[in-house]
Design an enzyme around this catalytic site. Structure first.
Site, PDB file in Angstrom:
ATOM      1  N   ASP A  27       0.857  -1.176   0.000  1.00 39.18           N
ATOM      2  CA  ASP A  27       0.000   0.000   0.000  1.00 39.18           C
ATOM      3  C   ASP A  27       0.901   1.236   0.000  1.00 39.18           C
ATOM      4  O   ASP A  27       2.111   1.147   0.260  1.00 39.18           O
ATOM      5  CB  ASP A  27      -0.902  -0.041   1.237  1.00 39.18           C
ATOM      6  CG  ASP A  27      -1.770   1.189   1.377  1.00 39.18           C
ATOM      7  OD1 ASP A  27      -2.374   1.613   0.371  1.00 39.18           O
ATOM      8  OD2 ASP A  27      -1.852   1.736   2.494  1.00 39.18           O
ATOM      9  N   TYR A  28       0.324   2.402  -0.263  1.00 45.05           N
ATOM     10  CA  TYR A  28       1.145   3.621  -0.310  1.00 45.05           C
ATOM     11  C   TYR A  28       0.903   4.512   0.914  1.00 45.05           C
ATOM     12  O   TYR A  28       1.692   4.523   1.849  1.00 45.05           O
ATOM     13  CB  TYR A  28       0.893   4.389  -1.607  1.00 45.05           C
ATOM     14  CG  TYR A  28       1.805   5.602  -1.730  1.00 45.05           C
ATOM     15  CD1 TYR A  28       3.157   5.434  -2.011  1.00 45.05           C
ATOM     16  CD2 TYR A  28       1.320   6.886  -1.539  1.00 45.05           C
ATOM     17  CE1 TYR A  28       4.012   6.524  -2.095  1.00 45.05           C
ATOM     18  CE2 TYR A  28       2.164   7.982  -1.627  1.00 45.05           C
ATOM     19  CZ  TYR A  28       3.512   7.803  -1.906  1.00 45.05           C
ATOM     20  OH  TYR A  28       4.347   8.886  -1.973  1.00 45.05           O
ATOM     21  N   ASP A  29      -0.215   5.250   0.924  1.00 48.52           N
ATOM     22  CA  ASP A  29      -0.473   6.193   2.021  1.00 48.52           C
ATOM     23  C   ASP A  29      -0.645   5.457   3.349  1.00 48.52           C
ATOM     24  O   ASP A  29      -1.428   4.517   3.463  1.00 48.52           O
ATOM     25  CB  ASP A  29      -1.740   7.004   1.729  1.00 48.52           C
ATOM     26  CG  ASP A  29      -1.564   7.926   0.540  1.00 48.52           C
ATOM     27  OD1 ASP A  29      -0.946   8.994   0.701  1.00 48.52           O
ATOM     28  OD2 ASP A  29      -2.027   7.567  -0.566  1.00 48.52           O
ATOM     29  N   ASP A 207      -2.280  -0.490   5.754  1.00 47.39           N
ATOM     30  CA  ASP A 207      -2.616   0.144   7.036  1.00 47.39           C
ATOM     31  C   ASP A 207      -4.099   0.357   7.280  1.00 47.39           C
ATOM     32  O   ASP A 207      -4.492   0.750   8.382  1.00 47.39           O
ATOM     33  CB  ASP A 207      -1.922   1.506   7.121  1.00 47.39           C
ATOM     34  CG  ASP A 207      -2.620   2.557   6.274  1.00 47.39           C
ATOM     35  OD1 ASP A 207      -3.135   3.533   6.835  1.00 47.39           O
ATOM     36  OD2 ASP A 207      -2.692   2.368   5.049  1.00 47.39           O
TER      37      ASP A 207
END
Length: 259
Positions: A27-29, A207
């Protein structure tokens, strides 16, 4: 919750070292980078890009899987030539190939959603709406905590009632309320990798609620490791507390020489 301690991390790294075919889903953010008040400010730094570049080896299928749209990825990640899954699976760009879009029905629901969400933006000015191809998101990260949480609950309930007969789902995440086309999720999106390839090491890190579908799909898969960033309950096997810890773990992988 089980924190990825020294012994678990050692085992993870050894499994990575001995594997011949790896899948890394990130995932990124909130996973590779901390949250920003303005999402457009969350751009990848040189250190992160260097780590991802080093992980993009012949043994690794590296994939960023995020809710961000494909235009954003084209701006910041196009030169890496890695697998990208945007909008939680709505748009997919496999390594060296063009974008593929998931076909869905008409987007008439968007006007109703924006009308409802705009009422909440007017009531709480630090909030804002983000429109994507397959989703619309109300962000309240910049609002006062108590007001934001109260309005988020009200908005969620109003949207659930308003959209009861539409082909969409309503979710609450980290300081967001999101309306998204049904059937588009990270769990469904990663199945193409599992069907097309045989891996002896899989790592998935995320997250938020959107990553739980990915963790759930990987739960019965051999040689898979799943990590939730933060201390929330999760289908993931392990937790790390911050994106900085995730990046540090990935950096350790880059020091392992490929045979």
């Amino acid at each position: 919750m089980k924190f990825l301690d020294y012994y678990s991390k050692f085992d993870l790294i050894e499994q990575y070292r001995s594997a011949n075919r790896r899948l890394i889903l990130l995932d990124y953010d909130g996973t590779l980078i901390s949250f920003f008040s303005n999402p457009s400010d969350a751009i990848p730094g040189d250190n992160l890009m260097e780590i991802l570049c080093k992980l993009n080896t012949t043994k690794n299928d590296l994939c960023i899987i995020s809710g961000r749209n494909r235009d954003w990825f084209d701006k910041w990640f196009v030169h890496l030539n890695i697998n990208i899954i945007a909008e939680h699976g709505g748009c997919v760009k496999l390594k060296g190939q063009p974008w593929l879009k998931k076909e869905t029905g008409p987007n008439r629901w968007k006007d109703a959603v924006k009308e409802v969400m705009n009422k909440y933006v007017r009531e709480c000015r630090p909030t804002f709406i983000e429109e994507k191809e397959y989703a619309i998101v109300w962000h309240y990260r910049n609002a006062h905590v108590s007001q934001g949480n109260l309005l988020a609950a009200e908005l969620y309930n109003e949207l659930k009632e308003e959209l009861n007969n539409e082909n969409v789902d309503v979710f609450t995440g980290k300081k967001i309320v999101e309306v998204k086309v049904k059937g588009i999720n990270k769990g469904a999106a990663i199945k193409q990798f599992l069907i097309a390839n045989k891996y002896d090491f899989i790592l998935a890190v995320g997250d938020d609620y959107t990553d739980e579908a990915m963790f759930e799909v990987l739960a019965p898969v051999n040689d898979s490791f799943t990590i939730k960033v933060g201390d929330d309950a999760s289908f993931a096997q392990f937790n790390l507390y911050t994106p900085q810890m995730v990046v540090s773990l990935l950096e350790m992988f880059t020091h392992i020489a490929e045979r």
